[in-house]
Design a protein around this motif. Structure first.
Motif, PDB file in Angstrom:
ATOM      1  N   ALA A 131     -16.853 -31.659  49.796  1.00 22.99           N
ATOM      2  CA  ALA A 131     -16.786 -31.078  48.452  1.00 22.99           C
ATOM      3  C   ALA A 131     -17.200 -32.112  47.417  1.00 22.99           C
ATOM      4  N   ALA A 132     -17.733 -31.625  46.310  1.00 22.42           N
ATOM      5  CA  ALA A 132     -18.087 -32.518  45.210  1.00 22.42           C
ATOM      6  C   ALA A 132     -16.827 -33.158  44.636  1.00 22.42           C
ATOM      7  N   GLU A 133     -16.917 -34.457  44.303  1.00 22.08           N
ATOM      8  CA  GLU A 133     -15.750 -35.175  43.795  1.00 22.08           C
ATOM      9  C   GLU A 133     -15.569 -34.921  42.297  1.00 22.08           C
ATOM     10  N   ARG A 134     -14.314 -34.743  41.908  1.00 24.64           N
ATOM     11  CA  ARG A 134     -14.013 -34.510  40.494  1.00 24.64           C
ATOM     12  C   ARG A 134     -13.896 -35.855  39.774  1.00 24.64           C
ATOM     13  N   LEU A 135     -14.613 -35.969  38.659  1.00 25.34           N
ATOM     14  CA  LEU A 135     -14.593 -37.197  37.871  1.00 25.34           C
ATOM     15  C   LEU A 135     -13.600 -37.129  36.721  1.00 25.34           C
ATOM     16  N   GLY A 136     -13.309 -35.944  36.271  1.00 23.75           N
ATOM     17  CA  GLY A 136     -12.395 -35.770  35.152  1.00 23.75           C
ATOM     18  C   GLY A 136     -12.377 -34.324  34.704  1.00 23.75           C
ATOM     19  N   ASN A 137     -11.844 -34.076  33.526  1.00 24.50           N
ATOM     20  CA  ASN A 137     -11.746 -32.729  32.979  1.00 24.50           C
ATOM     21  C   ASN A 137     -12.237 -32.718  31.535  1.00 24.50           C
ATOM     22  N   PHE A 138     -12.781 -31.583  31.131  1.00 27.62           N
ATOM     23  CA  PHE A 138     -13.234 -31.397  29.757  1.00 27.62           C
ATOM     24  C   PHE A 138     -12.682 -30.072  29.266  1.00 27.62           C
ATOM     25  N   PHE A 139     -11.650 -30.152  28.413  1.00 30.35           N
ATOM     26  CA  PHE A 139     -10.958 -28.956  27.940  1.00 30.35           C
ATOM     27  C   PHE A 139     -10.477 -28.095  29.108  1.00 30.35           C
ATOM     28  N   GLY A 140      -9.973 -28.755  30.126  1.00 32.90           N
ATOM     29  CA  GLY A 140      -9.438 -28.047  31.281  1.00 32.90           C
ATOM     30  C   GLY A 140     -10.453 -27.700  32.346  1.00 32.90           C
ATOM     31  N   LEU A 141     -11.750 -27.895  32.053  1.00 37.18           N
ATOM     32  CA  LEU A 141     -12.798 -27.594  33.030  1.00 37.18           C
ATOM     33  C   LEU A 141     -13.096 -28.843  33.851  1.00 37.18           C
ATOM     34  N   PRO A 142     -13.125 -28.726  35.182  1.00 41.09           N
ATOM     35  CA  PRO A 142     -13.390 -29.896  36.017  1.00 41.09           C
ATOM     36  C   PRO A 142     -14.839 -30.363  35.888  1.00 41.09           C
ATOM     37  N   ILE A 143     -15.021 -31.662  35.776  1.00 45.06           N
ATOM     38  CA  ILE A 143     -16.355 -32.269  35.727  1.00 45.06           C
ATOM     39  C   ILE A 143     -16.566 -33.014  37.050  1.00 45.06           C
ATOM     40  N   THR A 144     -17.510 -32.545  37.841  1.00 44.04           N
ATOM     41  CA  THR A 144     -17.791 -33.156  39.139  1.00 44.04           C
ATOM     42  C   THR A 144     -19.085 -33.972  39.073  1.00 44.04           C
ATOM     43  N   ASN A 145     -19.295 -34.794  40.093  1.00 45.13           N
ATOM     44  CA  ASN A 145     -20.526 -35.595  40.098  1.00 45.13           C
ATOM     45  C   ASN A 145     -21.769 -34.749  40.331  1.00 45.13           C
ATOM     46  N   THR A 146     -21.642 -33.621  41.010  1.00 47.54           N
ATOM     47  CA  THR A 146     -22.810 -32.747  41.152  1.00 47.54           C
ATOM     48  C   THR A 146     -23.140 -32.050  39.833  1.00 47.54           C
ATOM     49  N   LEU A 147     -22.103 -31.785  39.028  1.00 44.95           N
ATOM     50  CA  LEU A 147     -22.351 -31.193  37.711  1.00 44.95           C
ATOM     51  C   LEU A 147     -23.109 -32.168  36.821  1.00 44.95           C
ATOM     52  N   LEU A 148     -22.721 -33.446  36.847  1.00 50.23           N
ATOM     53  CA  LEU A 148     -23.455 -34.458  36.086  1.00 50.23           C
ATOM     54  C   LEU A 148     -24.906 -34.542  36.564  1.00 50.23           C
ATOM     55  N   SER A 149     -25.100 -34.454  37.869  1.00 52.74           N
ATOM     56  CA  SER A 149     -26.457 -34.508  38.423  1.00 52.74           C
ATOM     57  C   SER A 149     -27.269 -33.305  37.964  1.00 52.74           C
ATOM     58  N   ALA A 150     -26.633 -32.130  37.931  1.00 60.10           N
ATOM     59  CA  ALA A 150     -27.331 -30.926  37.476  1.00 60.10           C
ATOM     60  C   ALA A 150     -27.734 -31.058  36.013  1.00 60.10           C
ATOM     61  N   TRP A 151     -26.853 -31.626  35.188  1.00 57.47           N
ATOM     62  CA  TRP A 151     -27.205 -31.865  33.778  1.00 57.47           C
ATOM     63  C   TRP A 151     -28.378 -32.829  33.672  1.00 57.47           C
ATOM     64  N   LEU A 152     -28.393 -33.844  34.521  1.00 59.38           N
ATOM     65  CA  LEU A 152     -29.504 -34.803  34.518  1.00 59.38           C
ATOM     66  C   LEU A 152     -30.810 -34.119  34.896  1.00 59.38           C
ATOM     67  N   VAL A 153     -30.763 -33.267  35.908  1.00 63.51           N
ATOM     68  CA  VAL A 153     -31.968 -32.536  36.324  1.00 63.51           C
ATOM     69  C   VAL A 153     -32.467 -31.650  35.192  1.00 63.51           C
TER      70      VAL A 153
END
Length: 258
Positions: A15-37
């Protein structure tokens, strides 16, 4: 699921690792990668499309050749230039997003920069398509586009007749049921095919790099680069083909019209 090796320090998380939360929404490393893409694709689109020239340079020529090739292929498949132009943004965006995501997997930024959680280095960036949530989201988008396209092209009742046709009796109901199951199975096939191929490649390279760091990783990375391109093309082509099937007249209607 996590796999650790005490000797090599190998750490693989399903599973993708959770880096933190933003207003209760989990921020994962795959989400950061998707934003970068997405940032890379948006910036590239702005740079390429900002000042189109009548006599294009090499970059503009390359993109125009790619777009024209894809558009011509879609026109041949769908049988209509108008339909090709309608679905062109979707098909090309799917291809570029998946392809760019797969190509970024081998940049030094991925897997080398992270934060420690429980004594394990959690990378800030992880390959996008190794997260089943991402591939399933792509599959759901494609599934909805296919079904809605069929309904808009044929009308609800005619499109529904592909699945429920009382005029053909019990056999028609069985065939319709199989069609429904086949349509729903696309969610599984789309998402798990992409996820499985990319995740398996990442695990293979991680294991080989851990035990044979100076021998096999480079050839394997070249092969996985080809696999990444192939998976992006397959996902986009299957989307196009299923759209074509969805907007086609039901078999009985075709025979009646002829």
């Amino acid at each position: 699921m996590q796999i650790k090796s005490m000797n090599s320090g190998l750490h693989i998380a399903l599973a993708a690792e959770r880096l933190g939360n933003f207003f209760g929404l989990p921020i994962t490393n795959t989400l950061l990668s998707a934003w970068l893409v997405m940032a890379i694709l948006i910036i590239t689109a702005i740079i390429v499309g900002r000042n189109p020239k009548l006599i294009p340079g090499k970059v503009q020529t390359a993109f125009e050749a790619l777009f024209e090739f894809v558009l011509d292929y879609m026109e041949q498949t769908l049988g209509s230039r108008q339909l090709a132009l309608r679905f062109f943004p979707l098909i090309l965006t799917i291809f570029l997003f998946i392809f760019t995501s797969n190509m970024l997997d081998y940049f030094p930024l991925f897997g080398s920069i992270g934060i420690y959680q429980g004594g394990v280095l959690v990378p800030l960036f992880r390959p996008v398509n190794t997260d089943l949530n991402v591939t399933l989201a792509l599959a759901i988008i494609v599934f909805l586009v296919i079904e809605i396209s069929g309904i808009l092209a044929l009308g609800f009742l005619k499109y529904a007749s592909k699945f429920v046709n009382l005029r053909t009796g019990a056999m028609g109901l069985v065939v319709g049921l199989l069609e429904i199951i086949g349509n729903l199975a696309r969610l599984v096939s789309f998402s798990f095919r992409l996820f499985g191929n990319i995740f398996a490649g990442e695990v293979l390279i991680a294991v080989i790099s851990s035990f044979l760091p100076y021998l096999l990783p480079v050839p394997l990375m070249l092969f996985e680069t080809f696999v990444g391109l192939l998976q992006a093309a397959i996902f986009a082509l299957l989307t196009l083909v299923f759209i074509k099937l969805a907007i086609m007249e039901p078999h009985g209607e075709e025979a009646h019209s002829h």
